[in-house]
Design a protein around this motif. Structure first.
Motif, mmCIF file in Angstrom:
data_model
loop_
_atom_site.group_PDB
_atom_site.id
_atom_site.type_symbol
_atom_site.label_atom_id
_atom_site.label_comp_id
_atom_site.label_asym_id
_atom_site.label_seq_id
_atom_site.Cartn_x
_atom_site.Cartn_y
_atom_site.Cartn_z
ATOM 1 N N HIS A 23 -8.567 -1.748 16.251
ATOM 2 C CA HIS A 23 -7.842 -2.185 15.052
ATOM 3 C C HIS A 23 -8.416 -1.456 13.840
ATOM 4 N N PHE A 24 -7.561 -0.734 13.145
ATOM 5 C CA PHE A 24 -7.924 -0.004 11.936
ATOM 6 C C PHE A 24 -7.441 -0.821 10.747
ATOM 7 N N CYS A 25 -8.339 -1.172 9.844
ATOM 8 C CA CYS A 25 -7.948 -2.057 8.753
ATOM 9 C C CYS A 25 -8.781 -1.796 7.497
ATOM 10 N N ARG A 26 -8.333 -2.431 6.439
ATOM 11 C CA ARG A 26 -9.030 -2.387 5.153
ATOM 12 C C ARG A 26 -9.275 -0.955 4.671
ATOM 13 N N PHE A 27 -8.263 -0.134 4.787
ATOM 14 C CA PHE A 27 -8.345 1.271 4.382
ATOM 15 C C PHE A 27 -7.958 1.367 2.913
ATOM 16 N N PHE A 28 -8.910 1.755 2.109
ATOM 17 C CA PHE A 28 -8.708 1.904 0.676
ATOM 18 C C PHE A 28 -9.231 3.268 0.241
ATOM 19 N N LEU A 29 -8.497 3.903 -0.652
ATOM 20 C CA LEU A 29 -8.921 5.181 -1.205
ATOM 21 C C LEU A 29 -8.499 5.187 -2.674
ATOM 22 N N LEU A 30 -9.438 5.465 -3.560
ATOM 23 C CA LEU A 30 -9.122 5.482 -4.984
ATOM 24 C C LEU A 30 -7.960 6.442 -5.251
ATOM 25 N N PRO A 31 -7.045 6.060 -6.133
ATOM 26 C CA PRO A 31 -5.847 6.880 -6.376
ATOM 27 C C PRO A 31 -6.137 8.344 -6.698
ATOM 28 N N GLU A 32 -7.165 8.601 -7.442
ATOM 29 C CA GLU A 32 -7.459 9.988 -7.818
ATOM 30 C C GLU A 32 -7.951 10.840 -6.646
ATOM 31 N N HIS A 33 -8.215 10.212 -5.509
ATOM 32 C CA HIS A 33 -8.659 10.943 -4.319
ATOM 33 C C HIS A 33 -7.607 10.948 -3.220
ATOM 34 N N GLN A 34 -6.454 10.370 -3.475
ATOM 35 C CA GLN A 34 -5.367 10.361 -2.506
ATOM 36 C C GLN A 34 -4.658 11.711 -2.522
#
Length: 91
Positions: A23-34
């Motif tokens: 299960h892959f979850c809680r994936f967050f990446l700051l907008p400026e690094h997307q």
């Protein structure tokens, strides 16, 4: 796990290994690094882990989140959805 660039945390994710899937979850990446290939690198690691463990992967994301396109490019397909989430898997 933290995602760091030059020692600075720019995102995070969690991988849970279960008996019948990863299960892959809680994936967050700051907008400026997307949009810079960071998510692709994370998913490549996830897929390698799944192949090594011989397990399918499951994940979910918020409706309307553009990350669904990234997941689809890596072979994830929609299993189900509701008013808030899209549920995807990859064999």
């Amino acid at each position: 796990m933290l995602i760091c660039i030059d020692g600075i945390a720019v995102g995070s994710y969690k991988i849970e290994i279960n008996a019948d899937h990863i299960h892959f979850c809680r994936f967050f990446l700051l907008p400026e690094h997307q949009g810079q290939g960071i998510g692709s690198k994370v998913l490549k690691r996830l897929i390698t882990l799944a192949k090594d463990q011989q397990l399918p992967c499951k994940l979910s994301h918020l409706q309307g989140n553009r990350v669904g396109g990234l997941y689809a490019r890596f072979g994830f397909v929609i299993d189900d959805s509701d008013s808030q989430f899209v549920y995807m898997s990859r064999q």
